[in-house]
Design a protein around this motif. Structure first.
Motif, PDB file in Angstrom:
ATOM      1  N   LEU A  38       5.038   0.313  -4.985  1.00 55.10           N
ATOM      2  CA  LEU A  38       5.696  -0.656  -4.103  1.00 55.10           C
ATOM      3  C   LEU A  38       6.201  -1.811  -4.953  1.00 55.10           C
ATOM      4  O   LEU A  38       5.438  -2.347  -5.779  1.00 55.10           O
ATOM      5  N   GLU A  39       7.437  -2.211  -4.758  1.00 55.91           N
ATOM      6  CA  GLU A  39       8.011  -3.339  -5.501  1.00 55.91           C
ATOM      7  C   GLU A  39       8.588  -4.349  -4.506  1.00 55.91           C
ATOM      8  O   GLU A  39       9.175  -3.942  -3.497  1.00 55.91           O
ATOM      9  N   GLY A  40       8.464  -5.609  -4.837  1.00 61.48           N
ATOM     10  CA  GLY A  40       9.036  -6.648  -3.979  1.00 61.48           C
ATOM     11  C   GLY A  40       8.351  -7.961  -4.263  1.00 61.48           C
ATOM     12  O   GLY A  40       7.660  -8.109  -5.288  1.00 61.48           O
ATOM     13  N   SER A  41       8.534  -8.925  -3.363  1.00 56.27           N
ATOM     14  CA  SER A  41       7.854 -10.208  -3.555  1.00 56.27           C
ATOM     15  C   SER A  41       6.354  -9.970  -3.441  1.00 56.27           C
ATOM     16  O   SER A  41       5.911  -8.996  -2.815  1.00 56.27           O
ATOM     17  N   ARG A  42       5.574 -10.843  -4.029  1.00 60.64           N
ATOM     18  CA  ARG A  42       4.112 -10.692  -3.959  1.00 60.64           C
ATOM     19  C   ARG A  42       3.661 -10.623  -2.499  1.00 60.64           C
ATOM     20  O   ARG A  42       2.868  -9.768  -2.124  1.00 60.64           O
ATOM     21  N   ALA A  43       4.233 -11.505  -1.664  1.00 60.57           N
ATOM     22  CA  ALA A  43       3.819 -11.540  -0.251  1.00 60.57           C
ATOM     23  C   ALA A  43       4.163 -10.225   0.450  1.00 60.57           C
ATOM     24  O   ALA A  43       3.339  -9.681   1.199  1.00 60.57           O
ATOM     25  N   SER A  44       5.365  -9.700   0.181  1.00 62.65           N
ATOM     26  CA  SER A  44       5.773  -8.458   0.864  1.00 62.65           C
ATOM     27  C   SER A  44       4.972  -7.256   0.380  1.00 62.65           C
ATOM     28  O   SER A  44       4.580  -6.402   1.175  1.00 62.65           O
ATOM     29  N   VAL A  45       4.747  -7.196  -0.927  1.00 60.66           N
ATOM     30  CA  VAL A  45       3.974  -6.067  -1.472  1.00 60.66           C
ATOM     31  C   VAL A  45       2.541  -6.123  -0.939  1.00 60.66           C
ATOM     32  O   VAL A  45       1.987  -5.106  -0.505  1.00 60.66           O
ATOM     33  N   ASN A  46       1.953  -7.317  -0.936  1.00 58.70           N
ATOM     34  CA  ASN A  46       0.571  -7.446  -0.437  1.00 58.70           C
ATOM     35  C   ASN A  46       0.481  -7.067   1.033  1.00 58.70           C
ATOM     36  O   ASN A  46      -0.437  -6.341   1.439  1.00 58.70           O
ATOM     37  N   ALA A  47       1.425  -7.566   1.839  1.00 61.22           N
ATOM     38  CA  ALA A  47       1.380  -7.290   3.282  1.00 61.22           C
ATOM     39  C   ALA A  47       1.550  -5.791   3.533  1.00 61.22           C
ATOM     40  O   ALA A  47       0.849  -5.204   4.375  1.00 61.22           O
ATOM     41  N   THR A  48       2.443  -5.163   2.778  1.00 59.31           N
ATOM     42  CA  THR A  48       2.683  -3.718   2.958  1.00 59.31           C
ATOM     43  C   THR A  48       1.429  -2.942   2.550  1.00 59.31           C
ATOM     44  O   THR A  48       0.962  -2.057   3.285  1.00 59.31           O
ATOM     45  N   PHE A  49       0.864  -3.304   1.404  1.00 60.35           N
ATOM     46  CA  PHE A  49      -0.324  -2.579   0.945  1.00 60.35           C
ATOM     47  C   PHE A  49      -1.504  -2.795   1.902  1.00 60.35           C
ATOM     48  O   PHE A  49      -2.289  -1.868   2.150  1.00 60.35           O
ATOM     49  N   ASN A  50      -1.616  -3.983   2.453  1.00 63.20           N
ATOM     50  CA  ASN A  50      -2.721  -4.233   3.402  1.00 63.20           C
ATOM     51  C   ASN A  50      -2.623  -3.323   4.619  1.00 63.20           C
ATOM     52  O   ASN A  50      -3.638  -2.839   5.115  1.00 63.20           O
ATOM     53  N   ARG A  51      -1.395  -3.074   5.087  1.00 64.25           N
ATOM     54  CA  ARG A  51      -1.240  -2.133   6.213  1.00 64.25           C
ATOM     55  C   ARG A  51      -1.569  -0.715   5.762  1.00 64.25           C
ATOM     56  O   ARG A  51      -2.286   0.014   6.447  1.00 64.25           O
ATOM     57  N   ILE A  52      -1.053  -0.350   4.589  1.00 68.77           N
ATOM     58  CA  ILE A  52      -1.240   1.020   4.091  1.00 68.77           C
ATOM     59  C   ILE A  52      -2.725   1.333   3.908  1.00 68.77           C
ATOM     60  O   ILE A  52      -3.190   2.426   4.235  1.00 68.77           O
ATOM     61  N   GLN A  53      -3.478   0.370   3.398  1.00 70.03           N
ATOM     62  CA  GLN A  53      -4.885   0.694   3.091  1.00 70.03           C
ATOM     63  C   GLN A  53      -5.741   0.846   4.346  1.00 70.03           C
ATOM     64  O   GLN A  53      -6.833   1.394   4.281  1.00 70.03           O
ATOM     65  N   LYS A  54      -5.203   0.382   5.500  1.00 71.36           N
ATOM     66  CA  LYS A  54      -5.954   0.550   6.766  1.00 71.36           C
ATOM     67  C   LYS A  54      -5.643   1.890   7.418  1.00 71.36           C
ATOM     68  O   LYS A  54      -6.224   2.228   8.449  1.00 71.36           O
ATOM     69  N   ASP A  55      -4.705   2.626   6.860  1.00 72.13           N
ATOM     70  CA  ASP A  55      -4.220   3.854   7.512  1.00 72.13           C
ATOM     71  C   ASP A  55      -5.221   4.995   7.329  1.00 72.13           C
ATOM     72  O   ASP A  55      -5.558   5.352   6.193  1.00 72.13           O
ATOM     73  N   SER A  56      -5.655   5.563   8.445  1.00 68.78           N
ATOM     74  CA  SER A  56      -6.705   6.595   8.381  1.00 68.78           C
ATOM     75  C   SER A  56      -6.174   7.952   7.916  1.00 68.78           C
ATOM     76  O   SER A  56      -6.949   8.887   7.748  1.00 68.78           O
ATOM     77  N   ARG A  57      -4.863   8.069   7.724  1.00 64.86           N
ATOM     78  CA  ARG A  57      -4.325   9.351   7.250  1.00 64.86           C
ATOM     79  C   ARG A  57      -4.623   9.594   5.777  1.00 64.86           C
ATOM     80  O   ARG A  57      -4.445  10.683   5.267  1.00 64.86           O
ATOM     81  N   HIS A  58      -5.038   8.559   5.081  1.00 65.93           N
ATOM     82  CA  HIS A  58      -5.463   8.757   3.693  1.00 65.93           C
ATOM     83  C   HIS A  58      -6.698   7.903   3.415  1.00 65.93           C
ATOM     84  O   HIS A  58      -7.071   7.044   4.224  1.00 65.93           O
ATOM     85  N   ALA A  59      -7.354   8.196   2.281  1.00 64.04           N
ATOM     86  CA  ALA A  59      -8.618   7.513   1.954  1.00 64.04           C
ATOM     87  C   ALA A  59      -8.754   7.383   0.445  1.00 64.04           C
ATOM     88  O   ALA A  59      -7.879   7.844  -0.304  1.00 64.04           O
ATOM     89  N   ASN A  60      -9.869   6.762   0.031  1.00 69.49           N
ATOM     90  CA  ASN A  60     -10.188   6.592  -1.405  1.00 69.49           C
ATOM     91  C   ASN A  60      -9.059   5.910  -2.178  1.00 69.49           C
ATOM     92  O   ASN A  60      -8.728   6.321  -3.290  1.00 69.49           O
ATOM     93  N   LEU A  61      -8.454   4.894  -1.567  1.00 72.83           N
ATOM     94  CA  LEU A  61      -7.349   4.217  -2.255  1.00 72.83           C
ATOM     95  C   LEU A  61      -7.849   3.486  -3.505  1.00 72.83           C
ATOM     96  O   LEU A  61      -8.861   2.777  -3.443  1.00 72.83           O
ATOM     97  N   VAL A  62      -7.140   3.682  -4.599  1.00 74.65           N
ATOM     98  CA  VAL A  62      -7.472   2.992  -5.845  1.00 74.65           C
ATOM     99  C   VAL A  62      -6.197   2.350  -6.380  1.00 74.65           C
ATOM    100  O   VAL A  62      -5.170   3.040  -6.543  1.00 74.65           O
ATOM    101  N   ILE A  63      -6.258   1.050  -6.615  1.00 77.18           N
ATOM    102  CA  ILE A  63      -5.100   0.377  -7.220  1.00 77.18           C
ATOM    103  C   ILE A  63      -5.083   0.715  -8.707  1.00 77.18           C
ATOM    104  O   ILE A  63      -6.073   0.493  -9.418  1.00 77.18           O
ATOM    105  N   ILE A  64      -3.978   1.276  -9.153  1.00 81.54           N
ATOM    106  CA  ILE A  64      -3.851   1.662 -10.567  1.00 81.54           C
ATOM    107  C   ILE A  64      -3.274   0.500 -11.371  1.00 81.54           C
ATOM    108  O   ILE A  64      -3.702   0.232 -12.481  1.00 81.54           O
TER     109      ILE A  64
END
Ligand code: FAD
Length: 139
Positions: free
Chosen positions: A52-78
């Motif tokens: 994900l690329e963008g402003s810090r605020a946009s990337v953080n907000a997008t990732f915060n939604r993504i990490q709550k998604d039950s369709r995937h698990a074991n998220l690790v920030i690389i």
């Protein structure tokens, strides 16, 4: 406001169908376009690698939604870095599915031909994403 790039890996929670992936992509592209987020999603059962690329605020907000998604698990920030320029500006969310995975790219950036983003370094995962993006541009 500076540009940031976040790369993470995750694993599907249960078997996702083609239409599940299409639904994820449709929502992602709509939301990301509104937020000026760009990036690439790679999926090869069972793993996701997403950038994900963008402003810090946009990337953080997008990732915060993504990490709550039950369709995937074991998220690790690389990796999560400030960047000077985008590398995936063509796509609000580009997609590379397993059919488009190049054996050579897997071998080049991994210890074997299996796609396992959890065992890729931050440098290898970014280089792998660049290789996938190049393939996408020429397909
Ligand atoms: P709502 O639509 O209000 O949904 C509420 C909750 O239910 C959220 O936690 C949502 O994640 C979850 N949910 C929604 N649909 C389903 C479903 N069919 N099955 C199970 N749970 C569901 N979104 C982006 O905006 N940008 C991206 O780049 C992006 N990439 C993604 C990559 C992956 C691998 C996955 C799995 C999801 C991605 N998403 C992305 C989708 C994201 O997780 C959210 O579902 C979406 O952003 C909508 O968020 P919301 O808070 O408005 O949820």
């Amino acid at each position: 406001m500076y540009l940031f790039r976040l790369i993470y890996a995750s694993e599907q929670s249960s078997l996702l169908s083609r239409s599940d992936i299409e639904q994820i992509l449709a929502v992602s592209q709509t939301n990301n376009q509104k937020a000026d987020v760009t990036g690439l999603l790679c999926f090869n059962n069972p793993y996701f690698l997403q950038c994900l690329e963008g402003s810090r605020a946009s990337v953080n907000a997008t990732f915060n939604r993504i990490q709550k998604d039950s369709r995937h698990a074991n998220l690790v920030i690389i990796s999560y870095h400030q960047i000077a320029e985008r590398s995936f500006e063509q796509w609000s969310m580009g997609y590379v599915g397993m059919a488009k995975f190049q054996r050579e790219a897997l071998l080049k950036y991994s210890v074997n031909q299996q796609f396992d983003p959890f065992s890729m370094s931050d440098e290898s995962s970014l280089a792998f994403l660049f290789a996938m993006a190049k393939g996408l541009m020429h397909s």
